[in-house]
Every structure is written in C-alpha cells, then in structure tokens.
Design a protein around this motif. Sequence first.
Motif, short mmCIF file in Angstrom:
data_model
loop_
_atom_site.label_atom_id
_atom_site.label_comp_id
_atom_site.label_asym_id
_atom_site.label_seq_id
_atom_site.Cartn_x
_atom_site.Cartn_y
_atom_site.Cartn_z
N PHE A 251 -0.25 5.61 -10.73
CA PHE A 251 -1.65 5.36 -10.99
C PHE A 251 -2.24 4.53 -9.84
O PHE A 251 -1.60 3.61 -9.33
N TYR A 252 -3.48 4.86 -9.47
CA TYR A 252 -4.14 4.19 -8.34
C TYR A 252 -5.58 3.84 -8.69
O TYR A 252 -6.25 4.58 -9.42
N GLU B 189 0.36 -4.75 -12.17
CA GLU B 189 1.30 -4.32 -13.21
C GLU B 189 0.99 -2.91 -13.71
O GLU B 189 1.84 -2.29 -14.37
N HIS B 190 -0.20 -2.41 -13.41
CA HIS B 190 -0.62 -1.12 -13.97
C HIS B 190 -0.94 -0.08 -12.90
O HIS B 190 -1.10 1.10 -13.22
N PHE B 191 -1.04 -0.51 -11.64
CA PHE B 191 -1.40 0.40 -10.56
C PHE B 191 -0.45 0.23 -9.39
O PHE B 191 0.15 -0.82 -9.20
N SER B 192 -0.34 1.28 -8.60
CA SER B 192 0.41 1.22 -7.35
C SER B 192 -0.56 0.93 -6.20
O SER B 192 -1.71 1.37 -6.23
N ALA B 193 -0.08 0.21 -5.21
CA ALA B 193 -0.92 -0.15 -4.07
C ALA B 193 -0.88 0.95 -3.01
O ALA B 193 0.15 1.58 -2.78
N GLY B 194 -2.01 1.16 -2.35
CA GLY B 194 -2.05 2.06 -1.23
C GLY B 194 -1.55 1.38 0.03
O GLY B 194 -1.42 0.15 0.06
N ASN B 195 -1.28 2.14 1.07
CA ASN B 195 -0.80 1.56 2.32
C ASN B 195 -1.44 2.16 3.56
O ASN B 195 -1.00 1.92 4.67
N TYR C 275 -9.07 6.78 -0.63
CA TYR C 275 -8.38 5.56 -0.21
C TYR C 275 -7.85 4.86 -1.45
O TYR C 275 -8.62 4.60 -2.40
N ASP C 276 -6.57 4.54 -1.48
CA ASP C 276 -5.98 3.81 -2.60
C ASP C 276 -5.97 2.32 -2.29
O ASP C 276 -5.43 1.90 -1.26
N LYS C 277 -6.58 1.55 -3.16
CA LYS C 277 -6.74 0.11 -2.98
C LYS C 277 -5.41 -0.55 -2.60
O LYS C 277 -4.41 -0.39 -3.29
N ARG C 278 -5.42 -1.26 -1.50
CA ARG C 278 -4.19 -1.89 -1.01
C ARG C 278 -3.90 -3.21 -1.73
O ARG C 278 -2.77 -3.47 -2.15
N HIS C 279 -4.91 -4.06 -1.86
CA HIS C 279 -4.71 -5.39 -2.43
C HIS C 279 -5.07 -5.35 -3.91
O HIS C 279 -6.24 -5.31 -4.27
#
Length: 258
Positions: free
Chosen positions: A91-92, A120-126, A107-111
Amino acid sequence: MDSIRISIIQTDIVWENKQENLRLLHEKLQSLRGTTEIVVLPEMFSTGFSMQSNILAEPVTGTTITTLKQWASIYQTAICGSYIAEDKGCFYNRAFFLTPEGKEHYYDKRHLFRMGQESEHFSAGNERLIIPYLGWNICLLVCYDLRFPVWSRNVNNEYDLLVYVANWPIPRRLAWDTLLRARALENQCYVCGTNRIGTDGYHLHYNGGSVVYSALGEEITSLPEGQEGITTAALNLTTLQRFREKFPVWKDADSFQL
C-alpha cells in the motif's frame, strides 16, 4: 509554454467516502473548464488521511484514477493530488499527475508520518518524480516530505515548479507556512502547497493555508483560512529563468548523494 496557470482546490474532505469526494470534485472541475492547465488537490483527496489502507486502497486501474483520467481529458487540464494505492500487495500514499493527453505520472511518498502511524500501514517510495509538462519541469511531493529539504533539492535547476499536496493540521501550521516559503527561496523555483480544511476521522483539525510562492518567496496567490475555495495563479518561465541568471545561487550549491 512560457506561462502556465495552476489552480489550487482547498476543500473539506468527506471522511473515507470516495464517491462523495469525487462528486464534489467534479462540480469544482466544471467551474475550471478552460481557465487552467493544472489543478492541484490535497493529499488523499478522496478519503482523507486514513490509515485504512487495506480497505480503501485501489490499483491505478481502479475507479479513482480511471475517473480522474477521464476528467483530465474532458476538462483539458492536468490533475494532481494523492490517493491510497495498492500495488503488488503493498500500500502506498501515491501522488499522481494525470495529463489531458492521457499521460500518467506517479510518485510514492518517501517520508511517512510516523507520528500518525503512516509507516505502519504504508510502504515508502524511493524514487523522486520530475514531470515534463508543457515545457515546464514539475517536482511533485507529499505533505511530510516538506520537512526534508535534501529530498527536494533542486540540483542544477532540474525543476521549475515544486508542488506539495498535504493534510497538514492546525497545530503545525507555522511549519507549513515557513517551510513552503523556504523551499521556494532555497530552490529558486515556484512552490505550490495545497492543504485541506475541516476535521478528519481522527478529530484532527485543518485550516488550509494553500498558497503559491514565487522563487523570491513572494506570495502569488492564497486562499482564506478555514474556507473552501479555488484560486488560480499564472506562472511565467521566462521571469523565473531571468532571476536564476541574474542571481545564480544554484551554481554555488553543495553537491551530495542520497
């Protein structure tokens, strides 16, 4: 395109109700037909800043993005914001930039905002995203990213417009106001920050502060606190480039790698 118009939609988000938020957005887009090239929505515009990722997430082929792509085409404007995305079982908090020509940028939120349990509920983008659009280069970031200047650093003027979509609550408004202006000054670019109003399902209160700044840190347009509304700013690329040439701070920037 030397001049481009960008419109901020500052709105109260109906908690976890995609259908209603899309309906309300549709009404607003109709009023913007023919008046703008980019429409900017708040973070998680269709649900609010909910941690119910396993319930609310959609793929890019889901209703939310499919509907927005249709509206971008119909109203001939790019639409950007963020939504809760599912991709390969993760999830992003995914930002999107959808053009009227049918191009899609994500774009997947990095921070991730750990104090709100987002991590705890989302994965970070890079991967950072810079979008070429109508002769402009646009960097699209999300909310908490604003606090981390290295991630937004404008190396060799690789972008002209920096956009933050957010759900930024009232107790931390001073940081929002201060850092948006700072990002414009330090990166010698236009900065647009779009925030929501109202109260979310966690009883957090928001009062907006949506604004567009010039590279000089001057306010170009903004919306009244605590009120829904739309405002449009005209940005000029030649004006920006002349300022960068006259005052080339960027040439003395420190080099670094993440």
